[in-house]
Design a protein around this motif. Structure first.
Motif, PDB file in Angstrom:
ATOM      1  N   PHE A 132       0.802  -1.232   0.000  1.00 40.61           N
ATOM      2  CA  PHE A 132       0.000   0.000   0.000  1.00 40.61           C
ATOM      3  C   PHE A 132       0.830   1.275   0.000  1.00 40.61           C
ATOM      4  CE2 PHE A 132      -2.743  -3.352   1.663  1.00 40.61           C
ATOM      5  CZ  PHE A 132      -3.702  -3.315   0.668  1.00 40.61           C
ATOM      6  N   GLN A 160      -8.638  -6.635  -8.173  1.00 37.39           N
ATOM      7  CA  GLN A 160      -9.365  -5.404  -8.474  1.00 37.39           C
ATOM      8  C   GLN A 160      -8.472  -4.462  -9.257  1.00 37.39           C
ATOM      9  OE1 GLN A 160     -10.665  -3.872  -4.656  1.00 37.39           O
ATOM     10  NE2 GLN A 160      -8.836  -2.643  -4.391  1.00 37.39           N
ATOM     11  N   TYR A 171      -7.138   6.684  -6.625  1.00 38.45           N
ATOM     12  CA  TYR A 171      -7.139   5.688  -5.532  1.00 38.45           C
ATOM     13  C   TYR A 171      -7.601   6.316  -4.225  1.00 38.45           C
ATOM     14  CZ  TYR A 171      -5.206   1.529  -3.108  1.00 38.45           C
ATOM     15  OH  TYR A 171      -5.025   0.375  -2.384  1.00 38.45           O
ATOM     16  N   MET A 174     -11.241   6.610  -3.488  1.00 37.74           N
ATOM     17  CA  MET A 174     -11.845   5.379  -2.967  1.00 37.74           C
ATOM     18  C   MET A 174     -11.327   5.045  -1.582  1.00 37.74           C
ATOM     19  SD  MET A 174     -11.568   3.117  -6.435  1.00 37.74           S
ATOM     20  CE  MET A 174     -11.059   4.133  -7.809  1.00 37.74           C
ATOM     21  N   PHE A 175     -10.027   5.159  -1.409  1.00 36.41           N
ATOM     22  CA  PHE A 175      -9.378   4.834  -0.125  1.00 36.41           C
ATOM     23  C   PHE A 175      -8.511   6.027   0.254  1.00 36.41           C
ATOM     24  CE2 PHE A 175      -9.941   0.844  -2.480  1.00 36.41           C
ATOM     25  CZ  PHE A 175     -10.695   0.109  -1.569  1.00 36.41           C
ATOM     26  N   VAL A 184      -3.917  -5.033   6.863  1.00 34.79           N
ATOM     27  CA  VAL A 184      -4.525  -5.760   5.749  1.00 34.79           C
ATOM     28  C   VAL A 184      -3.510  -6.797   5.281  1.00 34.79           C
ATOM     29  CG1 VAL A 184      -5.303  -5.522   3.353  1.00 34.79           C
ATOM     30  CG2 VAL A 184      -5.943  -3.808   5.047  1.00 34.79           C
ATOM     31  N   LEU A 223     -14.424   0.610 -10.665  1.00 33.92           N
ATOM     32  CA  LEU A 223     -13.527  -0.352 -10.042  1.00 33.92           C
ATOM     33  C   LEU A 223     -14.002  -1.737 -10.469  1.00 33.92           C
ATOM     34  CD1 LEU A 223     -11.182  -0.801  -7.936  1.00 33.92           C
ATOM     35  CD2 LEU A 223     -12.982  -1.131  -6.236  1.00 33.92           C
ATOM     36  N   ARG A 234     -17.350  -7.847 -11.521  1.00 31.54           N
ATOM     37  CA  ARG A 234     -18.269  -6.769 -11.204  1.00 31.54           C
ATOM     38  C   ARG A 234     -17.584  -5.424 -11.426  1.00 31.54           C
ATOM     39  NH1 ARG A 234     -20.128  -4.562  -6.040  1.00 31.54           N
ATOM     40  NH2 ARG A 234     -21.950  -3.411  -6.719  1.00 31.54           N
ATOM     41  N   ASN A 237     -19.345   1.454 -10.105  1.00 29.94           N
ATOM     42  CA  ASN A 237     -19.170   2.856 -10.485  1.00 29.94           C
ATOM     43  C   ASN A 237     -18.608   3.627  -9.308  1.00 29.94           C
ATOM     44  OD1 ASN A 237     -20.202   2.695 -13.120  1.00 29.94           O
ATOM     45  ND2 ASN A 237     -22.294   2.761 -12.350  1.00 29.94           N
ATOM     46  N   LYS A 239     -16.927   7.595  -8.162  1.00 27.90           N
ATOM     47  CA  LYS A 239     -16.861   8.985  -8.620  1.00 27.90           C
ATOM     48  C   LYS A 239     -15.665   9.677  -8.018  1.00 27.90           C
ATOM     49  CE  LYS A 239     -21.746  10.033  -9.137  1.00 27.90           C
ATOM     50  NZ  LYS A 239     -22.837  10.323  -8.216  1.00 27.90           N
TER      51      LYS A 239
ATOM     52  N   ASN B   7     -23.460  -4.777  -2.806  1.00 22.42           N
ATOM     53  CA  ASN B   7     -22.450  -5.368  -3.697  1.00 22.42           C
ATOM     54  C   ASN B   7     -23.100  -6.047  -4.902  1.00 22.42           C
ATOM     55  OD1 ASN B   7     -20.445  -4.489  -2.017  1.00 22.42           O
ATOM     56  ND2 ASN B   7     -20.112  -6.454  -1.030  1.00 22.42           N
ATOM     57  N   GLY B   8     -24.119  -5.427  -5.420  1.00 22.09           N
ATOM     58  CA  GLY B   8     -24.745  -5.911  -6.640  1.00 22.09           C
ATOM     59  C   GLY B   8     -25.857  -6.926  -6.441  1.00 22.09           C
ATOM     60  N   GLN B  30     -13.004  -6.621   8.085  1.00 21.45           N
ATOM     61  CA  GLN B  30     -12.264  -5.539   8.729  1.00 21.45           C
ATOM     62  C   GLN B  30     -13.026  -4.226   8.556  1.00 21.45           C
ATOM     63  OE1 GLN B  30      -8.360  -6.451   6.760  1.00 21.45           O
ATOM     64  NE2 GLN B  30      -7.615  -6.311   8.863  1.00 21.45           N
ATOM     65  N   SER B  35     -14.163   0.705   2.587  1.00 24.52           N
ATOM     66  CA  SER B  35     -14.737   1.949   2.052  1.00 24.52           C
ATOM     67  C   SER B  35     -16.164   1.641   1.630  1.00 24.52           C
ATOM     68  CB  SER B  35     -13.955   2.443   0.834  1.00 24.52           C
ATOM     69  OG  SER B  35     -12.819   3.148   1.213  1.00 24.52           O
ATOM     70  N   GLN B  37     -19.744   2.953  -0.348  1.00 24.02           N
ATOM     71  CA  GLN B  37     -20.496   3.867  -1.195  1.00 24.02           C
ATOM     72  C   GLN B  37     -21.982   3.598  -0.975  1.00 24.02           C
ATOM     73  OE1 GLN B  37     -18.667   5.262  -5.289  1.00 24.02           O
ATOM     74  NE2 GLN B  37     -19.324   3.165  -5.400  1.00 24.02           N
ATOM     75  N   ASN B  39     -25.421   4.641  -2.909  1.00 21.85           N
ATOM     76  CA  ASN B  39     -25.900   5.259  -4.140  1.00 21.85           C
ATOM     77  C   ASN B  39     -24.770   5.982  -4.883  1.00 21.85           C
ATOM     78  OD1 ASN B  39     -28.468   4.297  -3.525  1.00 21.85           O
ATOM     79  ND2 ASN B  39     -28.939   6.132  -2.321  1.00 21.85           N
ATOM     80  N   GLU B  40     -23.640   5.277  -4.949  1.00 19.13           N
ATOM     81  CA  GLU B  40     -22.472   5.726  -5.704  1.00 19.13           C
ATOM     82  C   GLU B  40     -21.839   6.996  -5.169  1.00 19.13           C
ATOM     83  OE1 GLU B  40     -23.251   5.505  -9.904  1.00 19.13           O
ATOM     84  OE2 GLU B  40     -23.797   3.400  -9.791  1.00 19.13           O
ATOM     85  N   GLU B  41     -22.059   7.277  -3.891  1.00 22.51           N
ATOM     86  CA  GLU B  41     -21.341   8.375  -3.235  1.00 22.51           C
ATOM     87  C   GLU B  41     -20.593   7.781  -2.042  1.00 22.51           C
ATOM     88  OE1 GLU B  41     -21.243  11.548  -4.128  1.00 22.51           O
ATOM     89  OE2 GLU B  41     -22.941  11.742  -5.524  1.00 22.51           O
ATOM     90  N   PHE B  42     -19.319   8.137  -1.903  1.00 26.58           N
ATOM     91  CA  PHE B  42     -18.560   7.626  -0.763  1.00 26.58           C
ATOM     92  C   PHE B  42     -19.071   8.241   0.535  1.00 26.58           C
ATOM     93  CE2 PHE B  42     -15.616   6.477  -4.138  1.00 26.58           C
ATOM     94  CZ  PHE B  42     -15.312   5.183  -3.751  1.00 26.58           C
ATOM     95  N   ASP B  60     -22.176  -0.326  -1.780  1.00 23.54           N
ATOM     96  CA  ASP B  60     -20.997  -1.088  -2.207  1.00 23.54           C
ATOM     97  C   ASP B  60     -19.934  -1.046  -1.123  1.00 23.54           C
ATOM     98  OD1 ASP B  60     -21.691  -1.772  -4.996  1.00 23.54           O
ATOM     99  OD2 ASP B  60     -21.701   0.407  -5.262  1.00 23.54           O
ATOM    100  N   PHE B  61     -19.387  -2.201  -0.811  1.00 19.82           N
ATOM    101  CA  PHE B  61     -18.230  -2.279   0.080  1.00 19.82           C
ATOM    102  C   PHE B  61     -16.981  -2.430  -0.781  1.00 19.82           C
ATOM    103  CE2 PHE B  61     -21.473  -4.407   2.976  1.00 19.82           C
ATOM    104  CZ  PHE B  61     -21.678  -3.267   3.736  1.00 19.82           C
ATOM    105  N   LEU B  62     -16.023  -1.550  -0.573  1.00 19.05           N
ATOM    106  CA  LEU B  62     -14.760  -1.628  -1.312  1.00 19.05           C
ATOM    107  C   LEU B  62     -13.647  -2.005  -0.342  1.00 19.05           C
ATOM    108  CD1 LEU B  62     -16.552  -0.005  -3.298  1.00 19.05           C
ATOM    109  CD2 LEU B  62     -14.568   1.396  -3.822  1.00 19.05           C
ATOM    110  N   TYR B  63     -12.852  -2.975  -0.746  1.00 18.15           N
ATOM    111  CA  TYR B  63     -11.807  -3.479   0.148  1.00 18.15           C
ATOM    112  C   TYR B  63     -10.432  -3.189  -0.404  1.00 18.15           C
ATOM    113  CZ  TYR B  63     -15.765  -6.173   1.871  1.00 18.15           C
ATOM    114  OH  TYR B  63     -16.977  -6.532   2.368  1.00 18.15           O
ATOM    115  N   PHE B  64      -9.496  -2.965   0.504  1.00 17.53           N
ATOM    116  CA  PHE B  64      -8.093  -2.872   0.105  1.00 17.53           C
ATOM    117  C   PHE B  64      -7.652  -4.200  -0.479  1.00 17.53           C
ATOM    118  CE2 PHE B  64      -7.544   0.635   3.259  1.00 17.53           C
ATOM    119  CZ  PHE B  64      -6.909   1.536   2.413  1.00 17.53           C
TER     120      PHE B  64
END
Lengths: 268, 108
Positions: A132, A160, A171, A174-175, A184, A223, A234, A237, A239, B7-8, B30, B35, B37, B39-42, B60-64
């Motif tokens: 990271f 991903q 990046y 998102m993070f 992690v 992503l 998958r 989307n 932003k 997640n879809g 974890q 991260s 989202q 409705n597509e906003e963080f 949506d759950f976004l993972y490292f």
């Protein structure tokens, strides 16, 4: 108008046959300068496909040597390459695939003090790293330098990736910040199926070639994630966000940072 | 029960529920690292406990995801033995190539 030799026309004929690519697209590929950071699981397929595709200049950054345990997925290196510098081993393979490619090797790790100097020489950057601190460094350097890049991450059976071009989500959108050292799994024996590196790396190579030729739609503001156990793919989307610490309206990251990473020393 | 898309996939959720509730219900490994989202906003992490979800929301759950890792057996064994990983890496010793062969910094 394009000075391809007979040999080159033959070599690249399957590209040139593609209506979307043609001789013009192949010329753009030949003029392309791509930086691959990390000659490992992701960097290996990326560099090999870009070499085969005829990318004019490929830069490779890696300060490591080839280890036997790399060969399960880092297919640019072979058994006799163990203990060689990865950049040298990678260069040999690239030259064997396609002697037309000019290879620039950087036998060092990307750091805050060399990142911008290296990145600025290239049209497109590929993140083939596993940690990271460097992933954030690549993001920040590319955003600052206005360079497009492909991000990639893999773990166990999952991958991903997204593509950034200036003005699209980065990046940090998102993070925001790197996970704390060791939080992690990259500092544990999480493992990865070798072919996953190939799956993700070839997606990154395809994105690079799409960028160079202008064909299709890039994975910008998206992503792409996949799980090879189910082969579910998958596209999420995403932003660009105003609150982003580097590309937002009030950036807090204004210089490059060498984040620390767990070193797992025997501190008790 | 309300239907959300997580997640879809469709997911039935008892409302009211916050982002933090949904993280818990989905057994996110974890929660401090994910991260989110809506409705597509963080969503800011500090809002996880307060942001209420609504019928039809897309979450949506976004993972490292870092890499495949070369930090092989030593650290693994140390981890199993309960030896703590400590912060700080020796990546800066650029001139001594051999230090890098310890897998400390191997790329994917």
């Amino acid at each position: 108008m394009f000075d391809f030799t007979e040999e080159e026309l033959n070599r690249y004929s399957r590209h040139i046959l593609l209506q979307d690519v043609g001789v013009e697209g192949q010329e753009r590929i030949r003029e392309g300068k791509v930086l691959v950071i990390g000659a490992g699981g992701l960097g290996a397929p990326v560099a090999m496909y870009l070499a085969a595709a005829g990318v004019g200049t490929i830069g490779i950054v890696d300060g490591d040597v080839v280890d036997l345990s790399n060969l399960q997925r880092q297919i640019i290196h072979t058994t006799p390459d163990v203990d060689k510098w990865k950049v040298e081993s990678a260069k040999e393979t690239i030259n064997a695939i396609n002697p037309h490619v000019k290879v620039e090797t950087y036998r060092e790790f990307l750091m805050a003090d060399n990142a911008l100097d290296i990145v600025k020489e290239y049209d497109f950057v590929v993140d083939g790293t596993d940690n990271f601190p460097v992933k954030f460094l690549i993001n920040d350097a590319c955003v600052m330098a206005g360079k497009p890049f492909s991000h990639g991450g893999i773990l166990r059976f999952e991958g991903q990736t997204f593509t950034h071009v200036p003005g699209t989500a980065c990046y940090r959108c998102m993070f925001k910040t790197p996970p704390p050292p060791g939080a992690v799994p990259t500092c544990s024996q999480a493992g990865v199926l070798g072919a996953i590196a190939g799956m993700l790396g070839t997606i990154q190579a395809a994105e690079t070639l799409k960028y160079l030729t202008g064909v299709g739609e890039l994975l910008t503001n998206k992503l792409l994630t996949f799980n090879a156990k189910t082969m579910d793919f998958r596209k999420i989307n995403v932003k660009k966000t105003d609150k982003c610490p580097i590309c937002g309206t009030n950036p807090t990251v204004t210089e490059l940072i060498d984040y620390e990473q767990a070193a797992c020393d025997l501190h008790q | 029960m309300a239907k959300l898309i997580v997640n879809g996939d469709d997911q039935e959720v008892q409302l009211p529920a916050t982002v933090a509730d949904l993280i818990k219900q989905n057994n996110v490994a974890q929660p401090d690292m994910v991260s989110v989202q809506v409705n597509e906003e963080f969503v800011d992490r500090e809002d996880f406990d307060t942001l209420q979800l609504n019928e039809g929301d897309t979450v949506d759950f976004l993972y490292f995801m870092g890499g495949g890792q070369d930090k092989e057996s030593i650290e693994y064994r140390f981890g199993r033995l309960g030896v703590q990983c400590s912060a700080g890496r020796s990546r800066g010793t650029k001139t001594n190539g051999q230090t890098f062969s310890t897998k400390e910094d191997s790329y994917v």
